[in-house]
Write an enzyme that holds these catalytic residues in place. Sequence first.
Site, PDB file in Angstrom:
ATOM      1  N   SER A 143       0.827  -1.212   0.000  1.00  0.00           N
ATOM      2  CA  SER A 143       0.000   0.000   0.000  1.00  0.00           C
ATOM      3  C   SER A 143       0.853   1.250   0.000  1.00  0.00           C
ATOM      4  CB  SER A 143      -0.821   0.078   1.294  1.00  0.00           C
ATOM      5  OG  SER A 143      -1.735  -0.936   1.376  1.00  0.00           O
ATOM      6  N   HIS A 164      -0.890  -2.984  -7.373  1.00  0.00           N
ATOM      7  CA  HIS A 164      -1.638  -2.535  -6.195  1.00  0.00           C
ATOM      8  C   HIS A 164      -3.146  -2.589  -6.434  1.00  0.00           C
ATOM      9  CE1 HIS A 164      -2.817   0.755  -3.169  1.00  0.00           C
ATOM     10  NE2 HIS A 164      -2.665  -0.384  -2.536  1.00  0.00           N
ATOM     11  N   GLU A 176      -3.371  -0.380  -9.809  1.00  0.00           N
ATOM     12  CA  GLU A 176      -2.237   0.515 -10.055  1.00  0.00           C
ATOM     13  C   GLU A 176      -1.034  -0.353 -10.400  1.00  0.00           C
ATOM     14  OE1 GLU A 176      -3.199   4.413  -7.261  1.00  0.00           O
ATOM     15  OE2 GLU A 176      -2.152   2.745  -6.331  1.00  0.00           O
ATOM     16  N   ASN A 214      -3.582   5.990  -2.608  1.00  0.00           N
ATOM     17  CA  ASN A 214      -3.309   6.115  -1.165  1.00  0.00           C
ATOM     18  C   ASN A 214      -2.654   7.433  -0.777  1.00  0.00           C
ATOM     19  OD1 ASN A 214      -4.529   3.772  -0.487  1.00  0.00           O
ATOM     20  ND2 ASN A 214      -2.671   2.544  -0.416  1.00  0.00           N
TER      21      ASN A 214
HETATM   22  C1  LIG Z   1      -5.362   0.512   1.683  1.00  0.00           C
HETATM   23  C2  LIG Z   1      -5.027   0.349   0.244  1.00  0.00           C
HETATM   24  O1  LIG Z   1      -3.848   0.084  -0.070  1.00  0.00           O
HETATM   25  C3  LIG Z   1      -5.965   0.590  -0.849  1.00  0.00           C
HETATM   26  C4  LIG Z   1      -7.417   0.360  -0.600  1.00  0.00           C
HETATM   27  O2  LIG Z   1      -7.927  -0.709  -0.814  1.00  0.00           O
HETATM   28  S1  LIG Z   1      -8.230   1.687  -0.042  1.00  0.00           S
HETATM   29  C5  LIG Z   1      -9.893   1.123   0.022  1.00  0.00           C
HETATM   30  C6  LIG Z   1     -10.592   1.225  -1.310  1.00  0.00           C
HETATM   31  N1  LIG Z   1     -11.947   0.766  -1.163  1.00  0.00           N
HETATM   32  C7  LIG Z   1     -12.966   1.619  -0.967  1.00  0.00           C
HETATM   33  O3  LIG Z   1     -12.800   2.838  -0.956  1.00  0.00           O
HETATM   34  C8  LIG Z   1     -14.281   0.948  -0.728  1.00  0.00           C
HETATM   35  C9  LIG Z   1     -15.390   1.953  -0.591  1.00  0.00           C
HETATM   36  N2  LIG Z   1     -16.661   1.249  -0.384  1.00  0.00           N
HETATM   37  C10 LIG Z   1     -17.400   0.748  -1.413  1.00  0.00           C
HETATM   38  O4  LIG Z   1     -17.084   0.878  -2.590  1.00  0.00           O
HETATM   39  C11 LIG Z   1     -18.670   0.011  -1.014  1.00  0.00           C
HETATM   40  O5  LIG Z   1     -19.053   0.458   0.264  1.00  0.00           O
HETATM   41  C12 LIG Z   1     -18.480  -1.551  -1.013  1.00  0.00           C
HETATM   42  C13 LIG Z   1     -18.313  -2.037  -2.440  1.00  0.00           C
HETATM   43  C14 LIG Z   1     -17.308  -2.014  -0.166  1.00  0.00           C
HETATM   44  C15 LIG Z   1     -19.700  -2.205  -0.369  1.00  0.00           C
HETATM   45  O6  LIG Z   1     -20.830  -1.717  -0.992  1.00  0.00           O
HETATM   46  P1  LIG Z   1     -22.215  -1.594  -0.196  1.00  0.00           P
HETATM   47  O7  LIG Z   1     -23.229  -1.218  -1.186  1.00  0.00           O
HETATM   48  O8  LIG Z   1     -21.976  -0.688   0.957  1.00  0.00           O
HETATM   49  O9  LIG Z   1     -22.429  -3.004   0.491  1.00  0.00           O
HETATM   50  P2  LIG Z   1     -22.919  -4.416  -0.063  1.00  0.00           P
HETATM   51  O10 LIG Z   1     -24.386  -4.359  -0.323  1.00  0.00           O
HETATM   52  O11 LIG Z   1     -22.410  -5.425   0.918  1.00  0.00           O
HETATM   53  O12 LIG Z   1     -22.121  -4.661  -1.391  1.00  0.00           O
HETATM   54  C16 LIG Z   1     -22.503  -4.075  -2.602  1.00  0.00           C
HETATM   55  C17 LIG Z   1     -22.392  -5.103  -3.689  1.00  0.00           C
HETATM   56  O13 LIG Z   1     -21.018  -5.541  -3.831  1.00  0.00           O
HETATM   57  C18 LIG Z   1     -20.955  -6.939  -3.711  1.00  0.00           C
HETATM   58  N3  LIG Z   1     -19.760  -7.264  -2.951  1.00  0.00           N
HETATM   59  C19 LIG Z   1     -19.300  -6.635  -1.843  1.00  0.00           C
HETATM   60  N4  LIG Z   1     -18.149  -7.206  -1.445  1.00  0.00           N
HETATM   61  C20 LIG Z   1     -17.893  -8.203  -2.321  1.00  0.00           C
HETATM   62  C21 LIG Z   1     -16.849  -9.147  -2.452  1.00  0.00           C
HETATM   63  N5  LIG Z   1     -15.836  -9.163  -1.587  1.00  0.00           N
HETATM   64  N6  LIG Z   1     -16.891 -10.017  -3.488  1.00  0.00           N
HETATM   65  C22 LIG Z   1     -17.898  -9.997  -4.386  1.00  0.00           C
HETATM   66  N7  LIG Z   1     -18.915  -9.124  -4.314  1.00  0.00           N
HETATM   67  C23 LIG Z   1     -18.913  -8.250  -3.295  1.00  0.00           C
HETATM   68  C24 LIG Z   1     -22.198  -7.342  -2.933  1.00  0.00           C
HETATM   69  O14 LIG Z   1     -22.621  -8.645  -3.260  1.00  0.00           O
HETATM   70  C25 LIG Z   1     -23.213  -6.316  -3.359  1.00  0.00           C
HETATM   71  O15 LIG Z   1     -23.823  -6.701  -4.557  1.00  0.00           O
HETATM   72  P3  LIG Z   1     -25.384  -6.368  -4.807  1.00  0.00           P
HETATM   73  O16 LIG Z   1     -25.522  -4.896  -4.577  1.00  0.00           O
HETATM   74  O17 LIG Z   1     -25.605  -6.753  -6.220  1.00  0.00           O
HETATM   75  O18 LIG Z   1     -26.096  -7.202  -3.801  1.00  0.00           O
HETATM   76  N1  LIG Z   2      -6.186  -3.883   3.686  1.00  0.00           N
HETATM   77  C1  LIG Z   2      -6.290  -3.181   2.569  1.00  0.00           C
HETATM   78  O1  LIG Z   2      -7.336  -2.537   2.330  1.00  0.00           O
HETATM   79  C2  LIG Z   2      -5.175  -3.182   1.572  1.00  0.00           C
HETATM   80  C3  LIG Z   2      -3.921  -3.719   1.874  1.00  0.00           C
HETATM   81  N2  LIG Z   2      -2.934  -3.713   0.911  1.00  0.00           N
HETATM   82  C4  LIG Z   2      -1.606  -4.285   1.204  1.00  0.00           C
HETATM   83  O2  LIG Z   2      -1.708  -5.698   1.007  1.00  0.00           O
HETATM   84  C5  LIG Z   2      -0.851  -6.380   1.939  1.00  0.00           C
HETATM   85  C6  LIG Z   2      -1.686  -7.344   2.770  1.00  0.00           C
HETATM   86  O3  LIG Z   2      -2.694  -6.631   3.451  1.00  0.00           O
HETATM   87  P1  LIG Z   2      -3.991  -7.354   4.047  1.00  0.00           P
HETATM   88  O4  LIG Z   2      -4.441  -8.433   3.129  1.00  0.00           O
HETATM   89  O5  LIG Z   2      -4.925  -6.286   4.443  1.00  0.00           O
HETATM   90  O6  LIG Z   2      -3.362  -8.013   5.368  1.00  0.00           O
HETATM   91  P2  LIG Z   2      -3.906  -9.260   6.234  1.00  0.00           P
HETATM   92  O7  LIG Z   2      -3.354  -9.069   7.591  1.00  0.00           O
HETATM   93  O8  LIG Z   2      -5.368  -9.440   6.044  1.00  0.00           O
HETATM   94  O9  LIG Z   2      -3.175 -10.512   5.517  1.00  0.00           O
HETATM   95  C7  LIG Z   2      -1.805 -10.731   5.511  1.00  0.00           C
HETATM   96  C8  LIG Z   2      -1.568 -12.233   5.516  1.00  0.00           C
HETATM   97  O10 LIG Z   2      -0.192 -12.498   5.239  1.00  0.00           O
HETATM   98  C9  LIG Z   2       0.180 -13.632   6.009  1.00  0.00           C
HETATM   99  N3  LIG Z   2       1.642 -13.630   6.094  1.00  0.00           N
HETATM  100  C10 LIG Z   2       2.426 -12.833   6.861  1.00  0.00           C
HETATM  101  N4  LIG Z   2       3.735 -13.105   6.632  1.00  0.00           N
HETATM  102  C11 LIG Z   2       3.752 -14.095   5.687  1.00  0.00           C
HETATM  103  C12 LIG Z   2       4.796 -14.802   5.010  1.00  0.00           C
HETATM  104  N5  LIG Z   2       6.079 -14.544   5.279  1.00  0.00           N
HETATM  105  N6  LIG Z   2       4.461 -15.737   4.092  1.00  0.00           N
HETATM  106  C13 LIG Z   2       3.153 -16.001   3.819  1.00  0.00           C
HETATM  107  N7  LIG Z   2       2.134 -15.363   4.438  1.00  0.00           N
HETATM  108  C14 LIG Z   2       2.425 -14.429   5.348  1.00  0.00           C
HETATM  109  C15 LIG Z   2      -0.550 -13.487   7.336  1.00  0.00           C
HETATM  110  O11 LIG Z   2      -0.700 -14.744   7.971  1.00  0.00           O
HETATM  111  C16 LIG Z   2      -1.880 -12.888   6.873  1.00  0.00           C
HETATM  112  O12 LIG Z   2      -2.843 -13.903   6.653  1.00  0.00           O
HETATM  113  C17 LIG Z   2      -0.134  -5.289   2.736  1.00  0.00           C
HETATM  114  O13 LIG Z   2       1.088  -4.984   2.111  1.00  0.00           O
HETATM  115  C18 LIG Z   2      -1.113  -4.114   2.638  1.00  0.00           C
HETATM  116  O14 LIG Z   2      -0.474  -2.873   2.816  1.00  0.00           O
HETATM  117  C19 LIG Z   2      -3.128  -3.216  -0.351  1.00  0.00           C
HETATM  118  C20 LIG Z   2      -4.365  -2.712  -0.718  1.00  0.00           C
HETATM  119  C21 LIG Z   2      -5.470  -2.607   0.239  1.00  0.00           C
END
Ligand SMILES: CC(=O)CC(=O)SCCNC(=O)CCNC(=O)[C@H](O)C(C)(C)COP(=O)(O)OP(=O)(O)OC[C@H]1O[C@@H](n2cnc3c(N)ncnc32)[C@H](O)[C@@H]1OP(=O)(O)O
Ligand SMILES: NC(=O)C1=CN([C@@H]2O[C@H](COP(=O)(O)OP(=O)(O)OC[C@H]3O[C@@H](n4cnc5c(N)ncnc54)[C@H](O)[C@@H]3O)[C@@H](O)[C@H]2O)C=CC1
Length: 310
Positions: A143, A164, A176, A214
């Site tokens: 991330s 990503h 990405e 991010n």
């Molecule tokens: C940290 C990082 O490195 C990067 C990141 O990931 S940052 C995070 C980026 N993600 C976001 O910003 C997510 C923002 N949230 C959303 O887009 C929405 O809230 C969400 C898609 C997560 C959920 O949507 P929602 O309408 O609130 O809930 P929900 O009704 O459960 O789901 C919507 C639909 O997606 C589907 N869905 C949700 N999760 C699913 C999954 N894991 N697999 C398959 N389908 C899924 C559901 O079945 C549902 O479908 P229907 O509407 O047809 O029934």
């Molecule tokens: N949580 C999020 O929304 C997002 C996370 N990421 C990135 O993805 C990566 C994973 O994040 P998450 O899935 O959220 O974490 P998580 O904590 O859900 O999963 C990580 C998994 O890796 C396993 N693990 C740790 N060390 C290991 C090793 N040496 N070999 C094999 N498995 C090992 C752990 O047992 C755990 O199940 C991180 O780098 C995070 O920054 C990227 C996009 C979105």
Amino acid sequence: MINFRIIGRQFSTSISKQNAIKNVTVIGGGLMGSGIAQVAAQAGQSVTLVDVSSDVLAKSQKSIGANLGRVAKKLYKDKPEDGEKFVAEALGRIKTATDPGEASKSADLIVEAIVENMDVKHKLFKQLDSAAPAHTILASNTSSLSINEIGSVVKRKDKFGGLHFFNPVPVMRLLEVVKGAETSEDTYKSMMEWGKAVGKTCITCKDTPGFVVNRLLVPYICEAMRLYERGDASARDIDIAMKLGAGYPMGPLELADYVGLDTNKFILDGWHKKFPDQPLFKPIPLLNKLVAEGKLGVKTGEGIYKYDKK
Ligand SMILES: CC(=O)CC(=O)SCCNC(=O)CCNC(=O)[C@H](O)C(C)(C)COP(=O)(O)OP(=O)(O)OC[C@H]1O[C@@H](n2cnc3c(N)ncnc32)[C@H](O)[C@@H]1OP(=O)(O)O
Ligand SMILES: NC(=O)C1=CN([C@@H]2O[C@H](COP(=O)(O)OP(=O)(O)OC[C@H]3O[C@@H](n4cnc5c(N)ncnc54)[C@H](O)[C@@H]3O)[C@@H](O)[C@H]2O)C=CC1
């Protein structure tokens, strides 16, 4: 090619003709790794999902099955038997393993999605680099860490890059694709083609902190936590404000819990260490407290909010 929509988002399960990647190993069976394994299997690829914990792997298989069921429900609305076949076939393409070295031997592409920690990622990539065949592309789903720094431990720097994904992987359409300083043009093209083959829209980004999404999203989430911590508004009201006032599908505090407060903290701490003068990356006492208490968000049943345990 099969095209389908989920909540207004376009998906495809096609395998691109140019995509030479057929065997994918995903390391880390948590939130992200299980989603990446799912979309690759949905696209017809053979997947090996690796985690250090067999319990995690069993949980991942269960959640992948359930999430494939959600996809099938929409794809095969009028033909539930075809939906069941789709789920069974996709699940059948996913093997699980606990030894990353062994699981790398037949991979065309390895996507790492383990904990956001440079030392742990370095240890893993050294092992993968020596175990995987010469043609295998190694990629990180980090991330926030530098792709060049993660890849500094591998010999095949031309075959190393960033892929990503976004959470939830089966739903979020973006990928990405990050070019490191030494990523070759062939590797970059293969990563772009593979991203398309697993149904994602790919954008390209240089190796800069947080890439595009991010770098914008994490400071936004952190500012929301600071607003809440100062008592300027309640958590619910901050989330309602951004959903109704800015049209976001989730509020920033709900999103923090959804991403995982531990992941938010790993990102913020890493950036603060690198850029100590940047006020947007300063530590947040509330975040530190919740993580220290094991309140990591949705995955532990409590974070900023409380959740029903499944
Ligand atoms: C940290 C990082 O490195 C990067 C990141 O990931 S940052 C995070 C980026 N993600 C976001 O910003 C997510 C923002 N949230 C959303 O887009 C929405 O809230 C969400 C898609 C997560 C959920 O949507 P929602 O309408 O609130 O809930 P929900 O009704 O459960 O789901 C919507 C639909 O997606 C589907 N869905 C949700 N999760 C699913 C999954 N894991 N697999 C398959 N389908 C899924 C559901 O079945 C549902 O479908 P229907 O509407 O047809 O029934
Ligand atoms: N949580 C999020 O929304 C997002 C996370 N990421 C990135 O993805 C990566 C994973 O994040 P998450 O899935 O959220 O974490 P998580 O904590 O859900 O999963 C990580 C998994 O890796 C396993 N693990 C740790 N060390 C290991 C090793 N040496 N070999 C094999 N498995 C090992 C752990 O047992 C755990 O199940 C991180 O780098 C995070 O920054 C990227 C996009 C979105």
